[in-house]
Every structure is written in C-alpha cells, then in structure tokens.
Write a protein that holds these residues in place. Structure first.
Motif, PDB file in Angstrom:
ATOM      1  N   ASN A  52       4.626  -3.552  11.976  1.00 31.95           N
ATOM      2  CA  ASN A  52       4.840  -2.366  11.388  1.00 31.95           C
ATOM      3  C   ASN A  52       4.884  -2.148   9.962  1.00 31.95           C
ATOM      4  O   ASN A  52       5.570  -2.788   9.347  1.00 31.95           O
ATOM      5  N   LEU A  53       4.235  -1.188   9.453  1.00 30.93           N
ATOM      6  CA  LEU A  53       3.956  -0.959   8.015  1.00 30.93           C
ATOM      7  C   LEU A  53       5.117  -0.409   7.345  1.00 30.93           C
ATOM      8  O   LEU A  53       5.928   0.549   8.015  1.00 30.93           O
ATOM      9  N   LEU A  54       5.936  -0.939   6.443  1.00 31.34           N
ATOM     10  CA  LEU A  54       7.246  -0.504   5.884  1.00 31.34           C
ATOM     11  C   LEU A  54       6.871  -0.377   4.438  1.00 31.34           C
ATOM     12  O   LEU A  54       8.025   0.517   3.824  1.00 31.34           O
ATOM     13  N   GLY A  55       5.962  -0.551   3.715  1.00 30.02           N
ATOM     14  CA  GLY A  55       5.846  -0.075   2.269  1.00 30.02           C
ATOM     15  C   GLY A  55       4.560  -0.854   2.005  1.00 30.02           C
ATOM     16  O   GLY A  55       3.635  -1.657   2.531  1.00 30.02           O
ATOM     17  N   PHE A  56       4.431  -0.741   0.550  1.00 28.68           N
ATOM     18  CA  PHE A  56       3.167  -1.388  -0.243  1.00 28.68           C
ATOM     19  C   PHE A  56       3.689  -2.181  -1.249  1.00 28.68           C
ATOM     20  O   PHE A  56       4.669  -1.852  -2.020  1.00 28.68           O
ATOM     21  N   LEU A  57       2.957  -3.264  -1.815  1.00 26.06           N
ATOM     22  CA  LEU A  57       3.021  -4.022  -2.794  1.00 26.06           C
ATOM     23  C   LEU A  57       1.831  -3.642  -3.803  1.00 26.06           C
ATOM     24  O   LEU A  57       0.541  -3.825  -3.263  1.00 26.06           O
ATOM     25  N   HIS A  58       2.023  -3.094  -4.697  1.00 26.27           N
ATOM     26  CA  HIS A  58       0.864  -2.651  -5.530  1.00 26.27           C
ATOM     27  C   HIS A  58       0.593  -3.696  -6.863  1.00 26.27           C
ATOM     28  O   HIS A  58       1.818  -3.959  -7.495  1.00 26.27           O
ATOM     29  N   VAL A  59      -0.516  -4.270  -6.874  1.00 24.24           N
ATOM     30  CA  VAL A  59      -0.971  -5.282  -7.700  1.00 24.24           C
ATOM     31  C   VAL A  59      -1.671  -4.504  -8.942  1.00 24.24           C
ATOM     32  O   VAL A  59      -2.792  -4.100  -8.630  1.00 24.24           O
ATOM     33  N   GLY A  60      -1.238  -4.545 -10.171  1.00 24.80           N
ATOM     34  CA  GLY A  60      -1.938  -3.706 -11.148  1.00 24.80           C
ATOM     35  C   GLY A  60      -2.635  -4.777 -11.931  1.00 24.80           C
ATOM     36  O   GLY A  60      -2.253  -5.484 -12.585  1.00 24.80           O
ATOM     37  N   ILE A  61      -3.796  -4.649 -11.884  1.00 29.25           N
ATOM     38  CA  ILE A  61      -4.781  -5.634 -12.771  1.00 29.25           C
ATOM     39  C   ILE A  61      -5.204  -4.790 -13.850  1.00 29.25           C
ATOM     40  O   ILE A  61      -5.766  -3.912 -14.003  1.00 29.25           O
ATOM     41  N   SER A  62      -4.840  -5.343 -15.136  1.00 27.51           N
ATOM     42  CA  SER A  62      -5.308  -4.745 -16.533  1.00 27.51           C
ATOM     43  C   SER A  62      -6.824  -4.929 -16.818  1.00 27.51           C
ATOM     44  O   SER A  62      -7.360  -6.007 -16.658  1.00 27.51           O
ATOM     45  N   LYS A  63      -7.436  -3.730 -16.863  1.00 32.76           N
ATOM     46  CA  LYS A  63      -8.923  -4.054 -17.023  1.00 32.76           C
ATOM     47  C   LYS A  63      -9.255  -4.779 -18.497  1.00 32.76           C
ATOM     48  O   LYS A  63     -10.057  -5.274 -18.604  1.00 32.76           O
TER      49      LYS A  63
END
Lengths: 703, 273
Positions: free
Chosen positions: A154-165
């Motif tokens: 069951n989807l509970l949330g998201f982990l966002h990985v921010g890659i700096s350009k």
C-alpha cells in the motif's frame, strides 16, 4: 654559425614544433569534444541511477521500520538519518519524505522550502499502480526523483531525491578537466620526444653541415665531419668530406715532393718552398696523411629526454605507492598504517641520499655515461622486482634498489652537465633538469593513477621499468662520454672534502638557502599542500590539478630562470630574492586562506624554487671555478646534493609535527618565517665574501 | 631521403604517438569513470547489507555464527538482477575466510589476494576490482579501533559496463583514426610548404657540389643562383671560392714544381753543386 642562418634554422624548428603541437592540440580537442558529447548523456544517467540507488537504500530502511509497526509520521532522528545518507553523494541536494498529500514530513539538510509546491503538485497525480514514478525538474535547479514508500504494497508516501543539476554538471566537468589534463600530459610527452628526435636527427646535422662549410672557408682541412643522417644534409656533408680529403691529398702530394727535394739548394727549389709556405700559412692540414674524422661530442641537451624518462618512471609510482604499501599493513608490525604507507617514499629518499657519495666516486672512475647506464640498470631491476611484490619487506627492498639506481643516475646526470656544458650555457643546462623534472611531475601522477585503476599495480611497475629500460637505450645511443682517465683527475679527494666542509660561502649557501628550500619543497608539495587544499574544500581530483601548477610553472619558467640568473650576474642576489619569493608565497598561501590564493601562492613558490635551484647551481659553479679551478665541480655538486637529500627527509618529519600541533595556516606562517630568517642570515653572512657570488656573464653563441 | 620527408615522418610520428596516448588514456579514464559510477551504485547495495549485518555483530557475536546473514544476502540477490553472487568474509591476520555466500563458499586464493589489496588501496568507503570479466564490489567491517575484521562483497559481470562501452570505444578509436588521417594530410601540406624551400636549397647545394667535385680540374664558375636562400648561397659561394683558391694554389705549385723539375732535368748536365 652565422646569426642569420642560425635564426633561419631556429625559425624552422619553431615552425615545425608549432605545427606538430598545434595539430596535436586541435586534434586532441576534437577527439575530446566528440567523445564527451557522446559520454555526457551516459554520465548524467549514471549519476541519476546512483542517486536513485541511495534513495532506494533509504526507502528499504524506512519500509523495514514500517514493518515493525513504527508509523511514518512518528519516526525519530530522520533529519540526521536523511542527511547522513547524502554524505557520499555530492550531487544529491536534498532527501525529503512526504505523505500522499505532498506534505513534507521529514527532510534532510539543504532542503529549500521553494520545492514544497512541486511536491504538492506531484501528489495530485495517481500513482497506485506505477512501479517507477516519473522524475520531474524543479525550477531548472533540481531533477527530482520520487520513490514509493509502501507498507504491504500500500502506498503510504514518497521519498523525493533531489539531484542538483549544477552538482551533476560539476561532476561531469571534473571528468572533463581530467581528460584535458590527459591531453596536456600527452602533449608534454609528445613534445619531449619530438624535440629530442628533431634535435638529434635534424638540427644537429644542419649545424654540422654549416660548421663543415665554415671549416672549408677557413681552409681547415684537418678533420672530416661525422655524417649523422642519411638525408640530403648527410649527402652534402659526405660531399664536403670528399672535398676535404681531395684537398688534403693534393697537399700531401706536394709536400712529399717538397720534402724529397728540400735538400737541394737551387734557387728554384727555395722559391717553391717559400711559395708553398706562403700559400699554406693560412691553411690548416693534418699532421698525418689523412684528415681525422670528427668524434661525437657530448651534447648536454641530449640528457633532457633520459632525465625526463627517469623522473617519469619514478613519479608514475609516487602517487600509488602509499596505497600499495598500506595493503601489506599488519598490526603485528607495531607501527601505524600511515607509517607503513609512507615507508616506501622514506626508504627511497634514504637510499637515494646514501647512493650520492658512491655515485660521485663511480662516475669519475668509470665515466658518466657508464654510471648513468649502471644506475638505470639498477633502477630498472628495482622496478622489475617490484612487479613480483608479495610483502612489505619485498616492496621496501625493491624501493631501496630502485633508489640506489636513481641516485646513481641522477648524480651522473648532474656531473655530466657540470663536465660538458659550455660555460655560456651551463646554468641553462642545469635548468633542463628542472624542466625535465617539472614535465615528468606533470605527467607521472595522472598516468600512474589511471594505470593502476586499469591495469593494476604490477603492470604499472612494468610501465615504470619499461620507461627506464627505454632510457638505457637512449643513453647508450645518444649520450657521448670522454675517457674515464680524463675524468679521474676531476674526482673528489679527502683534502677537497675537508676544504668543502670548511668553505664558509658554500656552508652559508647550503645551510641557509639550499637546506631550507629542500625542506620546504618536500613538505609543501609532497604532503602539506595536498592536505591544505583538501582542507579548503577541494575534491581529490581538484587537488591533483592544483598541484600540477608546480609542474607546469617549473616546466615553463625554468628556461627564463636561467636567463634571469645570467642577467642578474650575482648568485647571492638570486638566492636572497628566491628565498624572499618563497617566504612571500608561503605567507600569501596562509593569509589568503582560499583556493585561488593557494593556487597563486603555489605558482609563486615554484618560481622561487626554480630561481633558487638555478642560483644555487650558479653559485656552486663559481665556487668550483674560484677555489678549485673546476677540478671538483662534481664533488661540490654531490656535497650539495647530500644536504639536499637530508633536507628532503627532515622537512616532512619536522613540519608534520608542527602541522599536528598548530594547524595549516600556522604551519605555513612558520615555514615562511623560517625561510625569511634564513635568507636574512645568509644576506648578512655573505656580505664579506660577495665576490664568490658574482657570476661571469657569457655571451650566447651556440645554436 | 629528402629532409622534408624526414621531418614530415617525425611530425606524423609525434602526432600519432600523442593522439594514441591521449585516446588510450581517455579510454582508460572513461572506463574507470563508468565503472566507478556503476560500482558506487552497487556499493550502496553492499552498504545496505553491511548496515543490516553490522547491527548483529556489533553486539559481540562472531560473523560466522550469525544465521540471519544468509537470509539478508539471498534477499538482496533476488532484488538485484545484476548481481551474480554475494559473499560475507571474516578477515583475521591477513586471512580471508568466506563465512556466508549465495553461491559456493570457496574463493580462489588469488581473488582473496586481490580483495586484500583492494581493501587497503581503495580511496573510497567501498572497494572494487575486476578479474576475469567479473567485477567485485565490497565494503569492509571494522572494529572499534578501525581494524578490518571482515566484509561483504558482490560480484557482477563486467559485461554490464562493457556492453554500454563497446560501441563508444569503437567510435573513440575510429575518431582517432580519422583524426590521424586528416592531420596527416594537413600537416603533409603545411610541413612541405614550410620545409620545401630549405629542401630545394639543399638539393641545389648538393648538385652544385657534385658538379664542382666532378670538374675539379676545369675551374669553371658554378652557377649558384638556384640556391634561393641568401645566407646559404653566400655560404656556398664562400666554400667554393675558398676551395678553389686552395686548389688553385696547389695547381700553381704543381706547375711550378713541374717547371723546376724540367729545368732541373735540363740543367743536370750544366749545374753541379
């Protein structure tokens, strides 16, 4: 040689060299450009994959916490945990955990509130059945990779990985700079080979041709010239030799007749003899029947390629030896791992220093060329044995052998210059050593690093062995030496050793300028500066590139340094000036406390160090000229080199203790003050014996 | 051989050497970069395993006696299709003992040697090496004082890297070939244009000298106008003039000697010293 013609040949050399190096540069840049365009996409994708992997690793931990019943909203120390995961991934700007509505629950350091809106917009989509979520850009600054956080599918949330350009581009740029370094390295190697071949196969034969013509013009028929090449120049020399032989034959035919008839006392014969004498007064003919052939003369500039290959073989290994030695570390040795990793360099310094007195003795006994070959054979043997290293003891033993060979070769090179360099070119000839050292320093470290990562340690040792074996071939073919009997007269005796120790100007120069300079060099370039630059926040690759400034500046500045020393005419002033430059550079480096300042300071330091070397050589020349009539030039050099080696061993030991106690900037200030005080002592101490330090200026006359 | 041909060969050889060296180093560099990126990605997996395993042995249990390790490594193997094997080892007094593995536990001695070398030579928090088309990526376990006591490593086929690289490397060397051909043609024309005048002068000087040597007795005036370089022409003229002067002097002497000999011969009957 006529100035105009000399300039014409010089122009030809410069044009050819520019054409060759220019072509290499343009073609190299083109190769680099096309290849990097093709590689850029791959590198960006791979960097993204890597960051994604970090994200998945975090997701796995969070999911395992969820499985044991910790609610997503109630996890503790998440900021630290998320920040800790970014530690080794410079391109990740943030890690952020959101719920299904896009509200941020936890985030790492470096998170910007401006991206929250993007998370909200992303959360509006439906992702229940999507395994891989779509990445999206945020304000052209970050590439955001969202990852699912599930509990029992069951989807509970998201982990966002921010890659700096920017960080990704920086990483790619780092690789590009490395490739540009390789372009530079390849060009330096190509240049060294080209200049050597061109000098020996083209300009030398052109010089011989003009010299032979001048000999004929001056009616000198005593010698024929060596035909160096099988080209149109060689053919022309051949014909000139024929002309010399023909003229010589004519002379002997007449002189034999004259001699046969000289007993007669007729007026006619007297007249003939007088005419013969008059006609031949301005002409030079050999005493034997035939003109002798020119013997090859030592050409000091030919040492440049062997010196380059010798130092290259060593510098290839310098950067890799610490890590190679540390793999044999065993706590039972009772020393630290750092000591084990530094031991090969320590042993090398020690044994190359120990070999100096032997080198001097051997080179004056058997000749410089033979000593150089002997040294190179031992040096190669050390490298070959190192290919089979199985223990620390074996490695250290091979380093000792290599160092002994290196010492022999190094000293015989210096002695060769001392013995054969023309007086007007002597300082410039010493500068070739600095150039060769600088060039090899530029090339060795990057090549060594790349080789080890691709072909392993053993093959890298083999490359060093190959370089030194090739060097032997060049020395055998191109380094000409005189008889060892002549050289034996120049060797050191016990009396001269005693005299050297008592020689005040020499002692002042060695102790207060030579020794501190070597101590600073070995400490600064070998360990303090790399550590300082790391401390200032540079990556390992950037540190390597900044340290290369030393090699590049010494490569470019050495010929000018020789000219400066000749122009100033006083070795004393050069030594004082160089010490002040070095002290200033060290102070600047400490004062600036940033990368730009440190880089400029390193360049400035290199200028000072090169000037110091040239000034010291000029001074040693002068002392040998005044005190010993050039008989112990090699001995004086060896005397100095022993102190040089001592300085190179003491320096790192002393300054590492100071560094551990006070820190980087303070150590740099201490170094600057030390050099400054030593320079002042030398300045005051040498006032009464200024004549020792005044060099005689020679006008340049050679090609 | 013409001087210009010779110089051209030197130029061409230097360019070929430089560009080949650059290409080889570029090849190596890109291989290392790509392998590094793949390795760091896979090292995250090994770090994950290390994190799971360390939790257990940090409470003092010997790695070989931890039974949950087998489950951890087998789960990871299933999740990462690229990985061929995962092994956990104990490091004691330079000895490497495989204690848990997803495939046969034995490891060749030379592989153990490479592992030992890599552990201590790595600049990163993971280590890696390639042997026989297999890439080994691992991380080490350390005790409280920082000594290595074990580690975990994964192996995967280097084909993953090479497949992606193959086409690019082919293009890299093809570009090198094209660059060498283009540069060879361009430098041929430029070098010939630069050196041709000297070459022509040398050929002319050779011709004049051959002519001079062939006609030493004739003493004609040699035409040196074809030598276009003024300094070389002057030098050639001076050489010929000087040689002529010497040979003329010898010839005059010869004549004089012959004359004297004749006189002497004729006077034998009249002169008695």
């Amino acid at each position: 040689m006529q100035t105009f013609l000399k300039r014409y040949f010089e122009k030809l050399i410069v044009k050819t060299m520019l054409l060759t190096m220019g072509s290499c540069f343009v073609a190299g840049l083109a190769l680099f450009y096309f290849h990097t365009i093709a590689q850029e996409e791959m590198l960006s994708t791979e960097v993204s994959h890597r960051s994604e992997a970090v994200g998945y690793s975090v997701v796995r931990v969070i999911e395992s916490a969820l499985r044991i019943g910790i609610p997503l909203e109630d996890m503790v120390d998440m900021t630290d945990y998320l920040t800790g995961n970014m530690k080794n991934s410079a391109e990740i700007s943030y890690l952020s955990l959101t719920n299904l509505d896009g509200n941020v629950l936890y985030n790492s350091a470096g998170f910007e509130n401006a991206v929250k809106g993007a998370f909200k917009r992303f959360a509006l989509g439906s992702y229940d059945h999507q395994e891989h979520l779509p990445a999206f850009d945020i304000s052209n600054k970050y590439t955001n990779i969202p990852l699912r956080i599930n509990e029992d599918k069951n989807l509970l949330g998201f982990l966002h990985v921010g890659i700096s350009k920017k960080a990704t581009l920086n990483r790619i740029d780092d690789i590009y700079y490395d490739i540009l370094t390789l372009l530079f390295v390849s060009m330096v190697i190509g240049y060294e080979f080209f200049i050597f071949i061109f000098r020996n196969r083209v300009s030398r034969s052109l010089s011989v041709m003009v010299e032979t013509m001048k000999r004929v013009i001056n009616h000198d028929y005593t010698r024929t010239s060596l035909k160096h090449t099988q080209d149109s120049v060689g053919d022309f020399i051949d014909k000139l030799n024929k002309l010399i032989l023909h003229t010589s034959d004519k002379f002997y035919a007449i002189s034999k007749f004259s001699a046969k008839s000289s007993n007669t006392k007729t007026d006619h014969y007297l007249h003939i003899s007088e005419t013969l004498i008059e006609e031949t007064t301005n002409k030079q003919f050999p005493t034997a029947d035939k003109p002798t052939q020119d013997i090859p003369t030592p050409i000091v500039l030919n040492l440049r390629l062997p010196a380059f290959l010798l130092v290259l073989a060593e510098t290839i290994l310098v950067s890799i030896l610490p890590s190679f030695a540390s793999q044999f570390y065993n706590p039972s040795y009772g020393v630290s791992q750092q000591f084990v990793s530094g031991s090969p360099i320590l042993i090398f310094m020690l044994f190359s220093g120990l070999s100096i007195p032997f080198s001097n003795r051997i080179s004056y006994r058997i000749g410089f060329q033979k000593t150089l070959i002997l040294g190179l054979v031992i040096f190669s043997l050390g490298h070959i044995l190192a290919c089979f290293t199985f223990s620390l003891f074996w490695l250290l033993m091979t380093r000792a052998i290599t160092a002994f060979g290196y010492g022999l070769a190094y000293i015989s090179c210096q002695n060769y210059i001392a013995a054969y360099a023309p007086p007007n070119d002597r300082i410039r000839s010493y500068a070739i050593f600095a150039i060769a050292f600088g060039a090899a320093y530029i090339c060795g470290a990057p090549i060594g690093g790349i080789l080890v990562e691709n072909v392993g340690y053993n093959m890298t040792f083999s490359v060093a062995a190959f370089s030194s074996l090739f060097c032997i071939h060049i020395v055998r073919k191109y380094i000409v030496d005189f008889s060892s009997i002549t050289l034996r007269k120049m060797r050191m005796t016990k009396k001269t050793t005693r005299d050297l120790i008592k020689n005040v100007p020499l002692a002042l120069s060695v102790i207060f300028t030579g020794l501190p300079a070597r101590m600073i060099f070995s400490s600064l370039v070998c360990f303090l500066y790399p550590l300082y630059l790391r401390f200032l926040g540079n990556s390992q690759a950037s540190v390597g590139r900044i340290i290369m400034i030393y090699g590049i500046v010494s490569f470019i500045f050495s010929p000018f340094a020789a000219a400066v020393v000749e122009r100033i005419q006083s070795a004393r002033y050069v030594l004082i000036m160089s010490a002040f430059i070095i002290a200033g550079a060290l102070a600047l480096s400490a004062f600036s406390g940033n990368v730009l300042g440190a880089s400029v300071a390193l360049g400035l330091y290199t200028i000072g160090a090169v000037l110091q070397t040239c000034g010291m050589m000029a001074l040693l020349e002068k002392i040998s000229e005044i005190e010993y009539h050039n008989h112990t030039k090699g001995s004086i050099l060896s005397f100095y080199f022993i102190f040089e080696r001592v300085g190179m061993v003491i320096g790192p030991a002393l300054f590492s203790v100071i560094l551990a106690r006070f820190g980087f900037q303070e150590t740099l200030y201490i170094m600057a003050v030390t050099v400054f005080i030593c320079a002042l002592i030398f300045w005051i101490g040498s006032m009464s014996s200024r004549h020792y330090y005044t060099a005689v200026r020679h006008e340049d006359s050679s090609l | 051989m013409k001087l210009s041909s010779k110089i051209y060969i030197f130029i061409f050889s230097t360019i070929t050497l430089t560009l080949s060296l650059l290409t080889l180093l570029m090849h190596f560099k890109y291989h290392v970069t790509r392998a590094d990126l793949v390795n760091t990605r896979l090292s995250i997996v090994t770090n994950d395993m290390k994190w799971s395993i360390e939790k257990s042995f940090k409470i003092g249990i010997d790695i070989s006696k931890l039974h949950n390790i087998q489950n951890i490594i087998e789960t990871n193997l299933k999740q990462n299709k690229e990985i061929e094997a995962i092994r956990v080892f104990k490091y004691d007094n330079s000895n490497i003992d495989i204690v848990h593995a997803t495939s046969p536990q034995n490891e060749e001695t030379y592989i153990k040697q490479y592992i030992r070398e890599s552990i201590f030579s790595s600049r990163y928090d993971y280590w890696s090496f390639e042997y026989d088309n297999m890439i080994y990526v691992g991380v080490s376990f350390k005790d409280a004082i920082g000594s290595v006591i074990g580690g975990v490593y994964i192996t995967y086929s280097s084909d993953i890297i090479e497949r992606a690289e193959r086409a690019e490397i082919y293009w890299l060397y093809l570009r090198l070939l094209i660059a060498i051909i283009i540069i060879a043609i361009i430098s041929y024309f430029i070098s010939y244009k630069t050196i041709q005048p000297l070459d022509n002068n040398l050929l002319e000087m050779n011709t004049v000298l051959v002519d001079y040597l062939d006609n030493l007795t004739v003493r004609k005036n040699h035409d040196v106008s074809s030598i276009t370089h003024p300094e070389l022409r002057k030098l050639m003229l001076q050489t010929l003039a000087s040689s002529k002067k010497t040979l003329n002097a010898f010839e005059n002497l010869n004549k004089l000697i012959n004359e004297v000999e004749k006189t002497n011969h004729a006077g034998k009957n009249t002169f008695h010293p």
